[in-house]
Every structure is written in structure tokens, then in C-alpha cells.
Enzyme design. Structure first.
Site, PDB file in Angstrom:
ATOM      1  N   HIS A 122       6.447  19.792 -34.484  1.00 16.58           N
ATOM      2  CA  HIS A 122       7.808  20.296 -34.678  1.00 16.58           C
ATOM      3  C   HIS A 122       8.276  20.864 -33.350  1.00 16.58           C
ATOM      4  O   HIS A 122       7.634  21.736 -32.767  1.00 16.58           O
ATOM      5  CB  HIS A 122       7.868  21.367 -35.760  1.00 16.58           C
ATOM      6  CG  HIS A 122       9.272  21.830 -36.039  1.00 16.58           C
ATOM      7  ND1 HIS A 122      10.080  21.229 -36.985  1.00 16.58           N
ATOM      8  CD2 HIS A 122      10.026  22.801 -35.470  1.00 16.58           C
ATOM      9  CE1 HIS A 122      11.257  21.818 -37.010  1.00 16.58           C
ATOM     10  NE2 HIS A 122      11.248  22.777 -36.083  1.00 16.58           N
ATOM     11  N   CYS A 123       9.406  20.362 -32.874  1.00 14.67           N
ATOM     12  CA  CYS A 123       9.902  20.740 -31.544  1.00 14.67           C
ATOM     13  C   CYS A 123      11.148  21.614 -31.671  1.00 14.67           C
ATOM     14  O   CYS A 123      12.193  21.140 -32.134  1.00 14.67           O
ATOM     15  CB  CYS A 123      10.216  19.482 -30.732  1.00 14.67           C
ATOM     16  SG  CYS A 123      10.786  19.845 -29.061  1.00 14.67           S
TER      17      CYS A 123
END
Length: 361
Positions: A122-123
Site C-alpha cells: 500500500h503506497c
């Protein structure tokens, strides 16, 4: 995608503003210092602007493309000869938060609150998960960030060198020097950080490995393959070229251009020829007992498929035979919408050779 995250909604415009500031200010100052009344102006700045535009396009795509989620009530299909299982009990992977089975390479994201297909990470910089459907956009975004950074740093370095060289003939414009220094101060750390990240994801791309698979699993996946439990390193590695094509597309000439990911992201081919089998254990197949139970049920009986799967393979209070007799035939028993089961499914699947197996994918 997570649409209600306030920090994410603020970070994305900040990244876009940063890209715009560096790209525009660097071009203005470099033009004023090096390229005024020069015939090389278009040859220098047209490619740079094309790179920046492609960078922004891929950033928009990676931010707004849904990486994909495991469908509700999804179960391993009967015709699937291989699937991931838990290391501890060899049961199919199940997400208790989503109350749903996990497909191969999927993981639950606590931020997005769902199981993401082929989840890499998850960025926060894109306010989205990097997964199956947008990993190609992410790779292209990194590629264009590197190219743009190198291009701009080179222009700034030549401009500053020219300014110092001609300082006796042409006075230094302080405002121009400050902007160039600020651009370098912003650009150089980004260049180093993105270059390191790009090297790591180039390795992941070439080996068909996700960040989660590399960190949490030690690149070893436990799978049930042709009736046996195997712990395999890099089970999805089908060769460097095939690995890259699976993400960037089949045509190498179009790898640098935005493309939509094909496939559903639920099934992935396992190639034992490119893998290191660390452990192999035969599993007793008691699927006939499971099939008999279902076959004897009345045809008008309604079976909750998802509950059957959950109770059989995930309920800690039950005590199924050890190890769990999960075979393609038993999967078909519980996945079929009908109470009738093809008792020959196991024989047909177990007898197929590698060539026939490859056609499934």
C-alpha cells in the site's frame, strides 16, 4: 482504492505540484541561462516535456486504477490444479476479516479494508494499493521519474556550470541561482530514493515476485500442486522475459506506453522447472468420502457454498482428517452449484501431464 483518506487526498496533489514545480522552474531557468536564441531549444525541451507528460499520465493511472479485489464468495475453482495453502495446516488461505477465501498472491490491506489481488504494497504517495491491475502503471511511473530526474539534473548542472564559467562577463542572477539550487535540493534526494526503489522493483518484475512475497514469506510459497504439498521458491517465476511480459504486455515495443492489464488476477501459472522445491509431502486423498456425502444428498437440497468451504477448511473447532483431504475432486464437490459431483474429476486431473496443465492457464 481508498477514497476517504484525507492524508492521501492531500499527498497526491502535493506530489503533482512538486512535479509541476520542478519541471517548469527547471526549464525556465535552464532556458534563460543556456538556450536563449538557440536552435537547440526544441530538441532539448520537447523530449523533456513529453517525458513529464507520460510521467503524469502514469501517475494518474496508478492512483486511479483499482488494483483488483478478490470477488465476494470466491472459492478455488474445480479445474485449478494448484493453489496456495497455509503452512501450518495446509488449508486453503482464508481471510477472516473479509470472510472470504484468498486467491493466489492476494493479501488483506488494512488501509483499503479488503483483499487485494497480487498485492505488492500500500503506497501512501498514490493513496492506493499497488496490485495486479496497476503494477504496470507503477513500474512505468518509476521509469519516467528516473528519466525526468536525470534529464533535469543534467540540465541544471550544465546551467550552473555555465553561470560560474561566465560570471566575470555576465553577472550572476541571484533569483535564477536560488531557483536552480532549490530544484537540485528537491530533485537529487528524489533521484536517489526512486533509483533505489526502481532497482528493487526491477528485480521483483524480472523474478515475478511481489514485495510482500519477498519480505514476509522469504520468497517461499506453500502450494498444493498435483495432489502434493510443496514449498517452492519463486513458484510464479516463468523466466525473465515471460515475467516482464505478464506485467508490461506481450509487445516489447509498447512496454513504455500505458496499457490495461489483462486477465482477472485470480489464477497464476506455477512453473516447477524454474523453482526450487524445498519440501514435498504426499497427502492422503480421502476425497471419495467427501464426494459420497454430497452425492447422497437430495438433489433439491440447497447448500451454502461459502459456509461449506469455511466450515470444512477454516473452522478451528472441527477436526477433519489430518492433513486435510483437499483434492481437485473435493473442491469440485463443494464449489459446484449442484449437489451432483463428477467422481471422475480427480482421476482426470491427476493424470494430466505438464503440457495439458499449461493449457489451463
Amino acid at each position: 482504492m481508498l477514497k476517504d483518506c484525507l492524508p492521501g487526498r492531500l499527498i497526491v496533489p502535493t506530489v503533482i505540484s512538486l512535479i509541476g514545480f520542478i519541471g517548469i522552474s527547471a526549464q525556465i531557468t535552464c532556458y534563460q541561462q543556456l538556450f536563449q536564441n538557440s536552435s537547440y531549444t526544441l530538441a532539448v525541451f520537447v523530449p523533456l516535456n513529453a517525458i513529464v507528460v507520460l510521467l503524469l499520465i502514469n501517475y494518474a493511472l496508478v492512483c486511479n486504477t483499482d488494483p483488483g479485489a478478490v470477488p465476494t464468495n470466491w472459492v478455488p475453482p474445480a479445474q485449478q490444479p494448484s493453489f496456495e495453502v497455509k503452512r501450518s495446516n495446509y488449508k486453503p488461505r482464508f481471510c477472516r476479516t473479509c470472510n472470504n477465501y484468498k486467491s493466489a498472491r492476494s493479501h488483506h490491506c488494512s488501509t483499503c479494508k479488503r483483499c487485494v489481488l497480487k498485492m505488492d504494497h500500500h503506497c501512501p504517495w498514490i493513496n492506493n494499493c499497488v496490485g495486479y491491475a496497476n503494477y504496470g502503471h507503477f513500474i512505468r511511473f518509476l521509469f519516467y521519474v528516473n528519466i525526468a530526474n536525470v534529464y533535469i539534473v543534467t540540465l541544471l548542472a550544465f546551467s550552473i556550470a555555465d553561470m560560474i564559467k561566465n560570471m566575470h562577463e555576465q553577472p550572476i542572477v541571484l533569483s535564477r541561482l536560488v531557483i536552480m539550487g532549490l530544484d537540485l535540493l528537491l530533485d537529487l534526494p528524489i533521484l536517489v530514493a526512486v533509483a533505489v526503489l526502481s532497482c528493487y522493483h526491477t528485480y521483483c518484475l524480472s523474478t515475478n515476485t511481489t514485495t510482500i512475497e519477498g519480505w514476509e514469506r522469504g520468497e517461499t510459497v506453500t502450494v498444493k500442486y498435483k495432489g502434493k504439498i510443496r514449498k517452492i521458491k519463486h513458484p510464479y517465476n516463468t523466466g525473465k522475459l515471460n515475467n516482464i511480459k505478464s506485467v508490461l504486455g506481450p509487445n516489447a515495443l509498447l512496454w513504455a506506453l500505458p496499457q490495461q492489464m489483462k486477465g482477472d488476477g485470480l489464477l497464476f501459472p506455477i512453473n516447477p522447472k524454474f523453482s526450487l522445491v524445498e519440501e514435498e509431502m504426499a497427502i492422503p486423498t480421502n476425497s471419495s468420502e467427501l464426494s459420497t456425502t454430497t452425492l447422497n444428498a437430495p438433489q433439491d437440497t440447497h447448500i451454502d457454498i461459502h459456509e461449506k468451504h469455511h466450515n470444512m477448511f477454516t473452522d478451528s473447532n472441527t477436526s477433519p482428517p489430518s492433513p486435510v483431504p483437499l483434492t481437485p475432486a473435493s473442491i469440485r464437490t463443494f464449489a459446484s452449484s449442484s449437489t451432483l459431483v463428477d467422481h471422475r474429476a480427480h482421476e482426470r486431473i491427476s493424470e494430466c501431464d505438464d503440457y495439458e496443465l499449461s493449457k489451463v492457464y
